[in-house]
Design an enzyme around this catalytic site. Structure first.
Site, PDB file in Angstrom:
ATOM      1  N   LYS A  72      19.128   4.862  19.639  1.00 17.12           N
ATOM      2  CA  LYS A  72      19.760   3.798  18.853  1.00 17.12           C
ATOM      3  C   LYS A  72      19.119   2.428  19.050  1.00 17.12           C
ATOM      4  O   LYS A  72      19.200   1.569  18.177  1.00 17.12           O
ATOM      5  CB  LYS A  72      21.258   3.721  19.161  1.00 17.12           C
ATOM      6  CG  LYS A  72      22.047   4.892  18.608  1.00 17.12           C
ATOM      7  CD  LYS A  72      23.537   4.720  18.825  1.00 17.12           C
ATOM      8  CE  LYS A  72      24.287   5.967  18.374  1.00 17.12           C
ATOM      9  NZ  LYS A  72      25.740   5.792  18.418  1.00 17.12           N
ATOM     10  N   GLY A 132      34.471  -0.143  30.267  1.00 10.51           N
ATOM     11  CA  GLY A 132      33.078   0.298  30.162  1.00 10.51           C
ATOM     12  C   GLY A 132      32.188  -0.808  29.637  1.00 10.51           C
ATOM     13  O   GLY A 132      32.658  -1.768  29.004  1.00 10.51           O
ATOM     14  N   ALA A 133      30.906  -0.701  29.958  1.00 12.43           N
ATOM     15  CA  ALA A 133      29.938  -1.710  29.508  1.00 12.43           C
ATOM     16  C   ALA A 133      28.607  -1.043  29.168  1.00 12.43           C
ATOM     17  O   ALA A 133      27.546  -1.636  29.295  1.00 12.43           O
ATOM     18  CB  ALA A 133      29.745  -2.773  30.587  1.00 12.43           C
ATOM     19  N   GLY A 134      28.668   0.204  28.712  1.00 10.29           N
ATOM     20  CA  GLY A 134      27.448   0.933  28.339  1.00 10.29           C
ATOM     21  C   GLY A 134      27.080   0.707  26.888  1.00 10.29           C
ATOM     22  O   GLY A 134      27.507  -0.277  26.274  1.00 10.29           O
ATOM     23  N   ASN A 156      34.090  -2.803  34.178  1.00 15.04           N
ATOM     24  CA  ASN A 156      33.101  -1.736  34.374  1.00 15.04           C
ATOM     25  C   ASN A 156      32.928  -1.442  35.857  1.00 15.04           C
ATOM     26  O   ASN A 156      33.111  -2.305  36.710  1.00 15.04           O
ATOM     27  CB  ASN A 156      31.753  -2.139  33.758  1.00 15.04           C
ATOM     28  CG  ASN A 156      30.866  -0.943  33.517  1.00 15.04           C
ATOM     29  OD1 ASN A 156      31.334   0.097  33.069  1.00 15.04           O
ATOM     30  ND2 ASN A 156      29.587  -1.071  33.826  1.00 15.04           N
ATOM     31  N   ARG A 157      32.582  -0.187  36.137  1.00 18.71           N
ATOM     32  CA  ARG A 157      32.300   0.228  37.516  1.00 18.71           C
ATOM     33  C   ARG A 157      31.178  -0.633  38.079  1.00 18.71           C
ATOM     34  O   ARG A 157      31.253  -1.124  39.199  1.00 18.71           O
ATOM     35  CB  ARG A 157      31.906   1.717  37.494  1.00 18.71           C
ATOM     36  CG  ARG A 157      31.498   2.285  38.812  1.00 18.71           C
ATOM     37  CD  ARG A 157      31.185   3.759  38.670  1.00 18.71           C
ATOM     38  NE  ARG A 157      30.085   4.005  37.723  1.00 18.71           N
ATOM     39  CZ  ARG A 157      29.639   5.216  37.397  1.00 18.71           C
ATOM     40  NH1 ARG A 157      30.211   6.289  37.927  1.00 18.71           N
ATOM     41  NH2 ARG A 157      28.653   5.361  36.546  1.00 18.71           N
ATOM     42  N   THR A 158      30.129  -0.837  37.271  1.00 20.38           N
ATOM     43  CA  THR A 158      29.019  -1.689  37.684  1.00 20.38           C
ATOM     44  C   THR A 158      29.219  -3.072  37.083  1.00 20.38           C
ATOM     45  O   THR A 158      29.075  -3.269  35.874  1.00 20.38           O
ATOM     46  CB  THR A 158      27.688  -1.091  37.167  1.00 20.38           C
ATOM     47  OG1 THR A 158      27.669   0.306  37.480  1.00 20.38           O
ATOM     48  CG2 THR A 158      26.491  -1.783  37.789  1.00 20.38           C
TER      49      THR A 158
HETATM   50  P1  ATR Z   1      27.410   5.163  26.295  1.00 19.86           P
HETATM   51  O1  ATR Z   1      26.229   4.846  25.449  1.00 19.86           O
HETATM   52  O2  ATR Z   1      28.126   6.414  25.884  1.00 19.86           O
HETATM   53  O3  ATR Z   1      28.331   4.018  26.485  1.00 19.86           O
HETATM   54  P2  ATR Z   1      26.214   4.695  28.884  1.00 19.86           P
HETATM   55  O4  ATR Z   1      25.417   3.585  28.322  1.00 19.86           O
HETATM   56  O5  ATR Z   1      25.579   5.615  29.855  1.00 19.86           O
HETATM   57  O6  ATR Z   1      26.773   5.602  27.715  1.00 19.86           O
HETATM   58  O7  ATR Z   1      27.547   4.097  29.516  1.00 19.86           O
HETATM   59  C1  ATR Z   1      28.514   4.895  30.056  1.00 19.86           C
HETATM   60  C2  ATR Z   1      29.707   4.025  30.489  1.00 19.86           C
HETATM   61  O8  ATR Z   1      30.653   4.857  31.160  1.00 19.86           O
HETATM   62  C3  ATR Z   1      29.345   2.921  31.470  1.00 19.86           C
HETATM   63  O9  ATR Z   1      30.245   1.859  31.324  1.00 19.86           O
HETATM   64  C4  ATR Z   1      29.532   3.635  32.812  1.00 19.86           C
HETATM   65  O10 ATR Z   1      29.743   2.780  33.900  1.00 19.86           O
HETATM   66  P3  ATR Z   1      28.477   2.208  34.749  1.00 19.86           P
HETATM   67  O11 ATR Z   1      27.882   1.118  33.913  1.00 19.86           O
HETATM   68  O12 ATR Z   1      29.074   1.708  36.006  1.00 19.86           O
HETATM   69  O13 ATR Z   1      27.550   3.374  34.965  1.00 19.86           O
HETATM   70  C5  ATR Z   1      30.789   4.408  32.515  1.00 19.86           C
HETATM   71  N1  ATR Z   1      30.959   5.567  33.383  1.00 19.86           N
HETATM   72  C6  ATR Z   1      30.310   6.744  33.303  1.00 19.86           C
HETATM   73  N2  ATR Z   1      30.741   7.588  34.265  1.00 19.86           N
HETATM   74  C7  ATR Z   1      31.671   6.917  34.981  1.00 19.86           C
HETATM   75  C8  ATR Z   1      32.493   7.243  36.088  1.00 19.86           C
HETATM   76  N3  ATR Z   1      32.459   8.445  36.684  1.00 19.86           N
HETATM   77  N4  ATR Z   1      33.347   6.293  36.546  1.00 19.86           N
HETATM   78  C9  ATR Z   1      33.425   5.086  35.971  1.00 19.86           C
HETATM   79  N5  ATR Z   1      32.664   4.715  34.905  1.00 19.86           N
HETATM   80  C10 ATR Z   1      31.809   5.621  34.426  1.00 19.86           C
END
Ligand code: ATR
Length: 289
Positions: A72, A132-134, A156-158
């Site tokens: 994307k 989330g912030a992905g 977000n976790r991170t």
């Molecule tokens: P997408 O494009 O589907 O958003 P991504 O860019 O990989 O995929 O982002 C995944 C999101 O889910 C992120 O916010 C991720 O948190 P991190 O930025 O900390 O990695 C979150 N996520 C995925 N697995 C997780 C988990 N087990 N616990 C908490 N957050 C999680």
């Protein structure tokens, strides 16, 4: 009855890797049938050679394409034009044929917008929590700010990713307050009722018993919620929201409308509500296997 493919059939498709489990062919081939367009939609598994795929599609007179994971962002380099909102979001999921190549749009954000409007989940003037912030969160936070949300808490976790997203979207919408937080700090959220949008992959099939926050105290603050996951139909997050009296919706309508809007862009038509409902039923049936 078998669909007739002839010398005037137009082709649309989805570029991604993997594409095996996509629902997009269901959406577009049904729409083509109902709107009486001589069009076929197929998945294009592109393992590498993204630029070749886009250019090759254009050379083959492909009318339009969708783009999914992991392309994307990178696909923007292969386009002749990118819609302003898509550029700001940093992701393109729909390619529309122009004279010299494709123009990129982000119908994920437009699809979520239409889905939320239909479900009566308003963002204007609201305090919103985005989990989330992905990649997906980029479009969601952009939608919140562009719709005039008052405050958006990005959890977000991170923390670094949340900060980056808040700063990026904040540049375009100074009137929305964007606050980055670590998910674990959710107890520090003010004592208010929030609209919450869940964008992480936590709770996605087969991990159906997981939610990014489990504490009921958090869910007591949720008035309306959307989980952009659609498989399972009701995520653990949605269950937790409902248990505390909030409304919760899944991401299937977002998926529906990102497809409908792409179809409308390709064919210069407007798909009516009855047809949208039919497509949604078909998607639900497909998901149930
Ligand atoms: P997408 O494009 O589907 O958003 P991504 O860019 O990989 O995929 O982002 C995944 C999101 O889910 C992120 O916010 C991720 O948190 P991190 O930025 O900390 O990695 C979150 N996520 C995925 N697995 C997780 C988990 N087990 N616990 C908490 N957050 C999680």
């Amino acid at each position: 009855m078998m669909k007739e493919v002839n010398g005037q059939t137009r082709l649309c498709g989805l570029i991604g890797y993997p594409v095996k489990h996509t629902l997009s062919p269901v959406i577009h081939n049904y729409l083509a049938e109902v709107t009486k367009k001589n069009l076929v939609y197929v998945p294009f598994q592109v393992e590498n050679g993204l630029d070749d795929a886009v250019k090759g599609g254009f050379a083959l007179n492909v009318l339009g394409m969708n783009v999914t994971v992991p392309y994307k962002k990178d696909v923007m380099e292969s386009l002749v034009e990118v819609d302003e909102n898509a550029r700001r979001i940093g992701a393109v999921n729909t390619l529309v044929r122009m004279e010299n190549g494709y123009k990129g749009y982000n119908t994920d954000y437009l699809g979520l917008k239409r889905a939320m409007e239909e479900e009566g989940v308003s963002l204007k003037g609201e305090d919103v929590v985005v989990l989330g912030a992905g990649g997906a969160a980029n479009a969601v936070v952009y939608l919140c700010a562009s719709s005039g949300a008052k405050t958006v808490y990005i959890l977000n976790r991170t923390l670094g990713r949340a900060k980056q997203l808040a700063q990026h979207v904040g540049e375009y919408f100074p009137e929305t307050e964007l606050i980055a937080m670590e998910t674990a700090d959710y107890t520090k959220l003010p004592d208010k009722k929030f609209v919450v949008i869940q964008t992480t992959s936590v709770g996605l099939h087969p991990n159906v018993d997981e939610a990014v926050i489990e504490d009921q105290g958090f869910y007591a603050k949720v008035k309306k919620a959307v989980d952009i996951i659609y498989n399972p139909e009701e995520t653990k997050f949605m269950k937790l929201v409902k248990e505390q009296g909030g409304e919760a919706y899944n991401g299937l309508k977002m998926l529906l409308y990102q497809g409908v809007i792409a179809y409308e862009l390709w064919n210069d038509v407007s798909v009516d509500a009855h047809t949208c409902k039919k497509v949604l039923e078909l998607m639900t049936k497909k998901l149930q296997g």
